[in-house]
Design an enzyme around this catalytic site. Structure first.
Site, PDB file in Angstrom:
ATOM      1  N   LYS A  99       0.633  -1.242  -0.040  1.00 57.03           N
ATOM      2  CA  LYS A  99       0.323   0.142   0.378  1.00 57.03           C
ATOM      3  C   LYS A  99       0.919   1.259  -0.196  1.00 57.03           C
ATOM      4  O   LYS A  99       2.087   1.255   0.506  1.00 57.03           O
ATOM      5  CB  LYS A  99      -0.869   0.170   0.930  1.00 57.03           C
ATOM      6  CG  LYS A  99      -1.904   1.724   1.436  1.00 57.03           C
ATOM      7  CD  LYS A  99      -2.984   1.038   0.729  1.00 57.03           C
ATOM      8  CE  LYS A  99      -4.050   2.238   1.111  1.00 57.03           C
ATOM      9  NZ  LYS A  99      -3.357   3.224  -0.637  1.00 57.03           N
ATOM     10  N   LYS A 123       5.691   3.199   7.944  1.00 50.91           N
ATOM     11  CA  LYS A 123       4.483   4.619   8.340  1.00 50.91           C
ATOM     12  C   LYS A 123       3.625   3.133   8.448  1.00 50.91           C
ATOM     13  O   LYS A 123       2.487   3.559   9.616  1.00 50.91           O
ATOM     14  CB  LYS A 123       4.878   5.308   7.443  1.00 50.91           C
ATOM     15  CG  LYS A 123       3.526   5.859   7.442  1.00 50.91           C
ATOM     16  CD  LYS A 123       3.266   6.954   6.198  1.00 50.91           C
ATOM     17  CE  LYS A 123       4.536   7.850   5.742  1.00 50.91           C
ATOM     18  NZ  LYS A 123       4.231   8.365   5.004  1.00 50.91           N
ATOM     19  N   LYS A 135       5.591   1.644  -3.596  1.00 54.37           N
ATOM     20  CA  LYS A 135       4.778   3.219  -4.201  1.00 54.37           C
ATOM     21  C   LYS A 135       5.452   3.454  -5.467  1.00 54.37           C
ATOM     22  O   LYS A 135       6.045   2.492  -5.565  1.00 54.37           O
ATOM     23  CB  LYS A 135       5.712   4.393  -3.339  1.00 54.37           C
ATOM     24  CG  LYS A 135       5.951   6.010  -3.623  1.00 54.37           C
ATOM     25  CD  LYS A 135       4.917   6.327  -2.323  1.00 54.37           C
ATOM     26  CE  LYS A 135       4.277   7.757  -2.238  1.00 54.37           C
ATOM     27  NZ  LYS A 135       3.908   8.643  -1.287  1.00 54.37           N
ATOM     28  N   GLY A 174      -3.651   8.494  -3.556  1.00 57.01           N
ATOM     29  CA  GLY A 174      -2.488   9.928  -4.317  1.00 57.01           C
ATOM     30  C   GLY A 174      -1.375  10.505  -3.632  1.00 57.01           C
ATOM     31  O   GLY A 174      -0.367   9.391  -2.930  1.00 57.01           O
ATOM     32  N   ASP A 175      -0.431  11.285  -4.166  1.00 56.69           N
ATOM     33  CA  ASP A 175       0.696  11.507  -3.354  1.00 56.69           C
ATOM     34  C   ASP A 175       0.713  13.147  -4.230  1.00 56.69           C
ATOM     35  O   ASP A 175       0.606  13.564  -4.784  1.00 56.69           O
ATOM     36  CB  ASP A 175       1.810  10.705  -3.308  1.00 56.69           C
ATOM     37  CG  ASP A 175       3.289  11.422  -2.951  1.00 56.69           C
ATOM     38  OD1 ASP A 175       2.551  11.103  -1.194  1.00 56.69           O
ATOM     39  OD2 ASP A 175       3.560  11.747  -3.448  1.00 56.69           O
ATOM     40  N   ASN A 250      -2.220  19.178  -0.421  1.00 51.69           N
ATOM     41  CA  ASN A 250      -3.602  18.452   0.245  1.00 51.69           C
ATOM     42  C   ASN A 250      -2.846  18.750   1.424  1.00 51.69           C
ATOM     43  O   ASN A 250      -4.167  18.797   1.888  1.00 51.69           O
ATOM     44  CB  ASN A 250      -3.071  17.014  -0.892  1.00 51.69           C
ATOM     45  CG  ASN A 250      -4.528  16.150   0.638  1.00 51.69           C
ATOM     46  OD1 ASN A 250      -4.099  15.605   1.084  1.00 51.69           O
ATOM     47  ND2 ASN A 250      -5.701  16.296   0.312  1.00 51.69           N
ATOM     48  N   SER A 390      -7.128   5.908   4.493  1.00 54.05           N
ATOM     49  CA  SER A 390      -6.969   5.049   2.800  1.00 54.05           C
ATOM     50  C   SER A 390      -7.345   3.033   3.598  1.00 54.05           C
ATOM     51  O   SER A 390      -7.719   3.189   2.582  1.00 54.05           O
ATOM     52  CB  SER A 390      -5.477   4.855   1.957  1.00 54.05           C
ATOM     53  OG  SER A 390      -5.527   5.921   1.766  1.00 54.05           O
TER      54      SER A 390
HETATM   55  P1  NDP Z   1       0.415  17.959  -3.862  1.00 51.74           P
HETATM   56  O1  NDP Z   1       1.184  17.879  -5.002  1.00 51.74           O
HETATM   57  O2  NDP Z   1      -1.271  18.054  -3.321  1.00 51.74           O
HETATM   58  O3  NDP Z   1       0.932  19.648  -2.866  1.00 51.74           O
HETATM   59  C1  NDP Z   1       2.494  19.201  -3.333  1.00 51.74           C
HETATM   60  C2  NDP Z   1       2.882  21.188  -2.656  1.00 51.74           C
HETATM   61  O4  NDP Z   1       4.452  21.194  -2.387  1.00 51.74           O
HETATM   62  C3  NDP Z   1       2.727  21.890  -4.131  1.00 51.74           C
HETATM   63  O5  NDP Z   1       2.343  23.309  -2.912  1.00 51.74           O
HETATM   64  C4  NDP Z   1       4.529  22.012  -4.378  1.00 51.74           C
HETATM   65  O6  NDP Z   1       4.123  23.293  -5.258  1.00 51.74           O
HETATM   66  C5  NDP Z   1       5.275  21.784  -3.597  1.00 51.74           C
HETATM   67  N1  NDP Z   1       6.560  21.587  -4.292  1.00 51.74           N
HETATM   68  C6  NDP Z   1       6.609  20.009  -4.342  1.00 51.74           C
HETATM   69  N2  NDP Z   1       7.932  20.019  -4.862  1.00 51.74           N
HETATM   70  C7  NDP Z   1       8.927  20.955  -4.740  1.00 51.74           C
HETATM   71  C8  NDP Z   1      10.084  21.488  -4.514  1.00 51.74           C
HETATM   72  N3  NDP Z   1      10.773  20.740  -4.855  1.00 51.74           N
HETATM   73  N4  NDP Z   1      10.117  22.713  -3.388  1.00 51.74           N
HETATM   74  C9  NDP Z   1       9.147  23.493  -2.897  1.00 51.74           C
HETATM   75  N5  NDP Z   1       7.759  22.699  -2.361  1.00 51.74           N
HETATM   76  C10 NDP Z   1       7.696  21.869  -3.594  1.00 51.74           C
HETATM   77  O7  NDP Z   1       1.228  17.082  -2.613  1.00 51.74           O
HETATM   78  P2  NDP Z   1       0.913  16.039  -1.080  1.00 51.74           P
HETATM   79  O8  NDP Z   1       0.167  17.518  -0.729  1.00 51.74           O
HETATM   80  O9  NDP Z   1      -0.023  15.082  -1.380  1.00 51.74           O
HETATM   81  O10 NDP Z   1       1.926  15.632  -0.027  1.00 51.74           O
HETATM   82  C11 NDP Z   1       3.043  17.080   0.160  1.00 51.74           C
HETATM   83  C12 NDP Z   1       4.351  16.094   0.551  1.00 51.74           C
HETATM   84  O11 NDP Z   1       3.157  14.975   1.642  1.00 51.74           O
HETATM   85  C13 NDP Z   1       4.801  14.909  -0.033  1.00 51.74           C
HETATM   86  O12 NDP Z   1       6.379  14.354   0.899  1.00 51.74           O
HETATM   87  C14 NDP Z   1       3.541  13.192   0.011  1.00 51.74           C
HETATM   88  O13 NDP Z   1       4.975  12.649  -0.493  1.00 51.74           O
HETATM   89  C15 NDP Z   1       3.501  13.672   1.778  1.00 51.74           C
HETATM   90  N6  NDP Z   1       1.942  13.154   1.983  1.00 51.74           N
HETATM   91  C16 NDP Z   1       1.158  13.198   0.937  1.00 51.74           C
HETATM   92  C17 NDP Z   1       0.186  11.832   1.765  1.00 51.74           C
HETATM   93  C18 NDP Z   1      -1.717  12.637   1.163  1.00 51.74           C
HETATM   94  O14 NDP Z   1      -2.160  12.071   1.570  1.00 51.74           O
HETATM   95  N7  NDP Z   1      -1.294  13.641   0.130  1.00 51.74           N
HETATM   96  C19 NDP Z   1       0.212  11.384   2.991  1.00 51.74           C
HETATM   97  C20 NDP Z   1       1.564  11.197   3.318  1.00 51.74           C
HETATM   98  C21 NDP Z   1       2.689  12.216   2.815  1.00 51.74           C
HETATM   99  P3  NDP Z   1       4.322  22.939  -6.963  1.00 51.74           P
HETATM  100  O15 NDP Z   1       2.571  23.309  -7.418  1.00 51.74           O
HETATM  101  O16 NDP Z   1       4.687  24.945  -6.729  1.00 51.74           O
HETATM  102  O17 NDP Z   1       5.016  21.610  -7.458  1.00 51.74           O
END
Ligand code: NDP
Length: 458
Positions: A99, A123, A135, A174-175, A250, A390
């Site tokens: 997962k 995790k 992943k 998603g991610d 997100n 999830s």
């Molecule tokens: P989203 O795609 O919704 O948002 C990602 C955010 O991070 C955007 O604001 C993006 O900005 C920014 N970002 C991405 N790459 C960079 C970078 N290189 N430098 C600076 N900012 C950056 O993703 P999520 O919110 O879903 O995921 C965010 C983090 O949380 C990730 O590490 C993910 O693995 C982790 N995560 C997510 C989960 C989930 O349920 N969604 C669960 C557990 C962990 P921009 O638009 O400019 O790219």
């Protein structure tokens, strides 16, 4: 109070770490993640060194059970053929079916996929729920693509991925770059190819077709539940504190939402270009409008809210981390907080850092913050609310029934509270007291190791 432990060195672990570096030379993120967990688990490894060596336990633990890479051809709106690379790393299935999320971002490569899958194993173990770790994703970047291009890409990606997933096999979600729209297209294609409505094969689905209430919010909300526990345990309260949040996707948006509910004033947020600062506190509805409806850049916030200022990135320390705040919540991407940032954060008097993103803090920065007494909530514990919910989505799919928002949210709160206790107990057991990071690694390592030991050499 002790946050670090002086221990004997495990010869077996030393050999494994040398081997890890030799075998994965071009995979810095994976080496970083694996080293962190294994080094934290050294006291556990020492106790059972002989047995683990006989079982080849660590050798097996750091080698993914399966790595799938594939071609993803699709046609853009100009009729040109584009080819991206797809991945699924099925790392460990000792405690349940694989997962973990899918990431669509130009920075995706094998090292990033392996680090994320490896982290996911531990995790998922920490949640107490039956899930192994995986992943996947692609170096495809959804930014600037039309809806039709996204759909064609997702369909092509799923044409291959469908061979390797299923509700008892591997359940993606998603991610970064994979939100409600992408999951919809992926699920549609999975259903078409399989000729069956197998709801439990993907999570993060829309509410109309098998999704769970509170899943969208779960990672961000769960992070704040975890922070509440950590602060309370240290006789502190979220109410009245200031915070900065990196990212505006997100996780960041729903961390903002729950933080505000608990009386925190969030004064800054960012995207990959820069950050906004609003001394009156960031307005959640404006952020949702910009990011969720308009898919715009964070700097446009200043066009809506006159009290806000925008600062472009450029320095080794992004402007977001120069803003003084009690709480720092990195919710964007990996290795966002380096040692330089950590020094600024400490100097600013920050009391707690909570990782919403995966591995957003470099190892040196984590050590620096913990050694200087900053409370530190590690990703594999603090952001586990997403994958835990999830799993609740899968449970509802199996029952063919839905829980209310309140029911799911209460379960999430209980899960996050228990995760905190597990980390804390493991840290105490090994004399590490407030080191929740080591506690998370020890607790989850032990669970995965026990399950692998019970199942023999597979
Ligand atoms: P989203 O795609 O919704 O948002 C990602 C955010 O991070 C955007 O604001 C993006 O900005 C920014 N970002 C991405 N790459 C960079 C970078 N290189 N430098 C600076 N900012 C950056 O993703 P999520 O919110 O879903 O995921 C965010 C983090 O949380 C990730 O590490 C993910 O693995 C982790 N995560 C997510 C989960 C989930 O349920 N969604 C669960 C557990 C962990 P921009 O638009 O400019 O790219």
């Amino acid at each position: 109070m002790s946050n670090t432990l002086t221990i004997n060195k495990s010869k077996y672990l030393e050999e494994i770490l040398i081997n890890l570096k030799q075998k994965n030379q071009n995979q810095p993120e994976f080496i970083q993640a694996a080293q962190e967990i294994l080094k934290s688990a050294e006291p556990v490894i020492l106790k059972r060194e002989k047995e683990y060596r006989q079982l080849g336990l660590l050798e097996r633990l750091i080698e993914p059970e399966r790595v799938i890479t594939f071609r993803v051809p699709w046609v853009d709106d100009n009729g040109r053929v584009q080819v991206n690379r797809g991945y699924r790393v099925q790392f460990n299935s000792a405690i349940g079916p694989y997962k973990g999320g899918l990431r669509f971002h130009e920075s995706v490569n094998l090292s990033v996929m392996k680090f994320l899958a490896f982290e996911q194993v531990f995790k998922n173990a920490l949640t107490g729920l039956p899930m192994g770790g995986a992943k996947g994703g692609s170096d495809f970047d959804p930014k600037g693509k039309s809806d039709n291009e996204i759909m064609r890409f997702c369909q092509s990606f799923m044409n291959e991925l469908q061979m390797h997933i299923g509700s008892n096999v591997d359940i993606p979600a998603g991610d970064i770059g994979v939100g409600a729209r992408e999951i919809g297209y992926l699920f549609g294609q999975y259903k078409k190819v399989k000729g069956a409505f197998e709801a439990g094969a993907l999570t993060g689905k829309g509410l109309e077709y098998g999704g769970s209430l509170a899943r969208k919010e779960a990672t961000g909300h769960g992070l704040i539940y975890f922070m509440r526990e950590m602060l309370q345990d240290n006789k502190l309260d979220l109410r009245g504190k200031t915070a900065v949040i990196s990212g505006s996707g997100n996780v960041a948006i729903y961390a903002l939402e729950k933080a505000v509910e608990y009386g925190v004033k969030v004064i800054a947020m960012s995207d990959s270009n820069g950050c906004i600062y609003d001394k009156n506190g960031i307005d959640i509805e404006t952020i949702k409008l910009i990011k969720e409806n308009l898919r715009g850049r964070i700097k446009t916030y200043t066009q809506h809210i006159s009290s806000a200022e925008y600062y472009e990135n450029g320095d080794i320390v992004p402007p977001l981390y120069r803003i003084k705040a009690d709480i720092v919540l990195p919710c964007a991407t990996q290795n966002d907080i380096n040692l330089e940032c950590a020094k600024v954060i400490f100097k600013n008097g920050t009391i707690a850092v909570g990782e919403g993103a995966n591995m957003p803090t470099t190892t040196e920065a984590v050590n620096y913050l913990i050694e200087n007494g900053v409370l530190f909530a590690p990703a594999k514990a603090a952001n586990a609310g997403g994958v835990a919910t999830s799993c609740l989505e899968m449970a509802q799919n199996s029952m063919r029934y839905f829980w209310s928002y309140k029911e799911v949210d209460q379960k999430l709160d209980v899960i996050m509270t228990k995760i905190y206790s597990r980390c804390k107990e493991a840290a105490y057991e090994y004399g590490l007291e407030n080191n929740i990071c080591a506690g998370a690694n020890i607790s989850s390592f032990r669970k995965v190791a026990r399950a692998m030991r019970a199942q023999g050499i597979v």
